[in-house]
Design a protein around this motif. Structure first.
Motif, PDB file in Angstrom:
ATOM      1  N   PRO A  82       0.832  -1.211   0.000  1.00 55.87           N
ATOM      2  CA  PRO A  82       0.000   0.000   0.000  1.00 55.87           C
ATOM      3  C   PRO A  82       0.865   1.259   0.000  1.00 55.87           C
ATOM      4  O   PRO A  82       2.041   1.222   0.393  1.00 55.87           O
ATOM      5  CB  PRO A  82      -0.803  -0.116   1.299  1.00 55.87           C
ATOM      6  CG  PRO A  82      -0.689  -1.547   1.706  1.00 55.87           C
ATOM      7  CD  PRO A  82       0.630  -2.031   1.198  1.00 55.87           C
ATOM      8  N   PRO A  83       0.318   2.392  -0.429  1.00 58.53           N
ATOM      9  CA  PRO A  83       1.057   3.655  -0.360  1.00 58.53           C
ATOM     10  C   PRO A  83       1.567   3.906   1.048  1.00 58.53           C
ATOM     11  O   PRO A  83       0.855   3.675   2.037  1.00 58.53           O
ATOM     12  CB  PRO A  83       0.016   4.698  -0.775  1.00 58.53           C
ATOM     13  CG  PRO A  83      -0.934   3.941  -1.657  1.00 58.53           C
ATOM     14  CD  PRO A  83      -1.012   2.563  -1.048  1.00 58.53           C
ATOM     15  N   CYS A  84       2.808   4.379   1.148  1.00 58.14           N
ATOM     16  CA  CYS A  84       3.397   4.603   2.465  1.00 58.14           C
ATOM     17  C   CYS A  84       4.377   5.777   2.402  1.00 58.14           C
ATOM     18  O   CYS A  84       4.910   6.096   1.341  1.00 58.14           O
ATOM     19  CB  CYS A  84       4.117   3.347   2.959  1.00 58.14           C
ATOM     20  SG  CYS A  84       5.484   2.834   1.896  1.00 58.14           S
ATOM     21  N   PRO A  85       4.612   6.440   3.541  1.00 59.24           N
ATOM     22  CA  PRO A  85       5.570   7.547   3.560  1.00 59.24           C
ATOM     23  C   PRO A  85       6.982   7.059   3.253  1.00 59.24           C
ATOM     24  O   PRO A  85       7.365   5.945   3.610  1.00 59.24           O
ATOM     25  CB  PRO A  85       5.468   8.079   4.997  1.00 59.24           C
ATOM     26  CG  PRO A  85       4.151   7.600   5.491  1.00 59.24           C
ATOM     27  CD  PRO A  85       3.934   6.268   4.833  1.00 59.24           C
ATOM     28  N   THR A  86       7.746   7.911   2.582  1.00 56.28           N
ATOM     29  CA  THR A  86       9.140   7.618   2.276  1.00 56.28           C
ATOM     30  C   THR A  86       9.903   8.930   2.256  1.00 56.28           C
ATOM     31  O   THR A  86       9.331   9.994   2.517  1.00 56.28           O
ATOM     32  CB  THR A  86       9.255   6.879   0.921  1.00 56.28           C
ATOM     33  OG1 THR A  86      10.608   6.452   0.738  1.00 56.28           O
ATOM     34  CG2 THR A  86       8.857   7.775  -0.243  1.00 56.28           C
ATOM     35  N   TRP A 118       5.549  10.195  -0.743  1.00 60.37           N
ATOM     36  CA  TRP A 118       4.755   8.984  -0.613  1.00 60.37           C
ATOM     37  C   TRP A 118       5.188   7.994  -1.680  1.00 60.37           C
ATOM     38  O   TRP A 118       5.292   8.347  -2.862  1.00 60.37           O
ATOM     39  CB  TRP A 118       3.262   9.291  -0.772  1.00 60.37           C
ATOM     40  CG  TRP A 118       2.664   9.963   0.433  1.00 60.37           C
ATOM     41  CD1 TRP A 118       2.719  11.287   0.743  1.00 60.37           C
ATOM     42  CD2 TRP A 118       1.941   9.329   1.478  1.00 60.37           C
ATOM     43  NE1 TRP A 118       2.077  11.525   1.928  1.00 60.37           N
ATOM     44  CE2 TRP A 118       1.573  10.331   2.405  1.00 60.37           C
ATOM     45  CE3 TRP A 118       1.549   8.018   1.741  1.00 60.37           C
ATOM     46  CZ2 TRP A 118       0.845  10.061   3.556  1.00 60.37           C
ATOM     47  CZ3 TRP A 118       0.816   7.737   2.890  1.00 60.37           C
ATOM     48  CH2 TRP A 118       0.478   8.758   3.786  1.00 60.37           C
ATOM     49  N   VAL A 124      -5.613   4.707   0.667  1.00 59.19           N
ATOM     50  CA  VAL A 124      -4.864   5.647   1.504  1.00 59.19           C
ATOM     51  C   VAL A 124      -5.039   7.057   0.946  1.00 59.19           C
ATOM     52  O   VAL A 124      -4.908   7.275  -0.258  1.00 59.19           O
ATOM     53  CB  VAL A 124      -3.365   5.282   1.537  1.00 59.19           C
ATOM     54  CG1 VAL A 124      -2.577   6.304   2.348  1.00 59.19           C
ATOM     55  CG2 VAL A 124      -3.170   3.882   2.106  1.00 59.19           C
TER      56      VAL A 124
END
Length: 380
Positions: A8-12, A21, A281
């Motif tokens: 899933p989309p996640c912070p980076t 993201w 998300v």
């Protein structure tokens, strides 16, 4: 080849440490690349994030790839007719003639030969030169401009800026020359289409021409060099089948574009202009999004079989190596044709072609968007 599993989309974080993201699943990446509320132009807005300080063509706001909306569509319409599958198919005979001429020269060599210098570099340069009506004197300058247009940061800012200024002047002069005396070449057709379209600023046309000159050969050169390293180093058992037919080489080309990345950075960066929901998300307005096409191309929910098991098997879904949505690469058909013809005729002419040095000895040519062998010694 081992790759991370998409999720899933996640912070980076970006290489400079700024937040972003990461989007990596196939469906999510397609959405990001196609959503009208997520684009490239927002990256260059007044309140946009800090962009790379490395000068180069990639971060030129006038470049078509960095445009969105009506302005981007006007630029694409000036090029679309020239790059249809039917139009590209008409170029096959003279592309084959260029390939044959280069292979004739290769056959006259003895011992170890650098196939980058003798084939993978001059082929796409000759193709784009003929397509755009450029004479041989421009080819060496093209190499110089490409090096700085896709700078890897090794040149000084002053050197890159000087080279890009010369390149822009060349593009402006080329446009003016084709307006005075149109010919049967891509630049002349672009001038005609742009005049019919109207409303296209001259700096954008200049960037379009410059982008075609360097982008039209850099990516093909990169892909061909990387493919040869992979095939000869890891999959030599495929070489005879590549030689057997153009159809087999075409199927292989599709798989190679999907499997072998152009560079180490597989992300395509965008920015959201409002809150958007991606894969369940919510990504907030103004956020930078990294759409990782490399991970998406290996999403097990879409591509269920081992990616490199059968290099001649049809893909289970459209590759994202050429992007998707409004920014889908217009040169995809030309790139596929060049790779297909180059591999097929090379394998047919040199069935015993092999690497002359171990793959781990390769010295890499690094650029902003690409990574390929600087030289690749072969023998037969």
């Amino acid at each position: 080849m081992e790759f991370d599993v998409p999720g899933p989309p996640c912070p980076t974080t970006l290489p400079d440490g700024s937040p972003a993201w990461l989007v990596s699943r196939y469906a999510d990446v397609r959405q990001v690349l196609s959503d009208s509320w997520i684009g490239r132009a927002e990256l260059y807005a007044a309140d946009g994030p800090p962009m790379s300080e490395t000068p180069g063509l990639v971060n030129d706001p006038d470049l078509m790839f960095n445009q969105d909306g009506p302005g981007h569509l006007r630029l694409r319409r000036t090029m679309r007719r020239a790059f249809t599958p039917r139009a590209v198919a008409r170029w096959e005979p003279w592309i084959v003639s260029i390939v044959t001429e280069l292979l004739d020269g290769l056959a006259r060599r003895r011992g170890t030969v650098d196939i980058v210098a003798e084939f993978t570099r001059p082929l796409p340069v000759a193709v784009i030169s003929r397509l755009m009506g450029l004479d041989a004197s421009a080819r060496e300058r093209m190499r110089h401009w490409s090096k700085h247009a896709f700078s890897d940061g090794t040149g000084s800012a002053a050197e890159v800026e000087t080279a890009l200024a010369e390149f822009s002047a060349f593009g402006a002069e080329l446009l003016a020359a084709r307006r005075r005396a149109p010919g049967d070449d891509l630049v002349s057709s672009l001038v005609t289409a742009a005049d019919d379209e109207g409303g296209i600023p001259e700096p954008q046309l200049v960037s379009l021409v410059c982008g075609l000159v360097v982008g039209g050969h850099d990516s093909t050169m990169t892909m061909l060099g990387n493919s040869l390293l992979y095939l000869l180093g890891d999959r030599p058992e495929c070489w005879a089948r590549v030689a057997s037919s153009e159809a087999a080489a075409g199927a292989l080309a599709d798989r190679l574009f999907h499997l072998v990345p152009l560079g180490d950075d597989r992300g395509s960066i965008r920015r959201a202009s409002r809150d958007v929901e991606v894969g369940g998300v919510v990504i907030p307005s103004g956020a930078v999004i990294v759409a990782d096409c490399g991970m998406a191309n290996r999403d097990p929910a879409v591509f269920r079989t081992r990616q490199d098991a059968d290099l001649f098997a049809p893909l289970e879904a459209a590759t994202l190596s050429f992007g998707a949505g409004p920014h889908y690469c217009l040169g995809a058909w030309l790139a596929r044709l060049e790779l297909t013809l180059a591999l097929h005729h090379l394998a047919a002419r040199f069935p015993r072609l092999r690497l002359a040095e171990p793959p781990e000895n390769v010295v890499w040519r690094l650029g902003t968007t690409s990574r390929s062998p600087a030289r690749l010694p072969v023998t037969w």
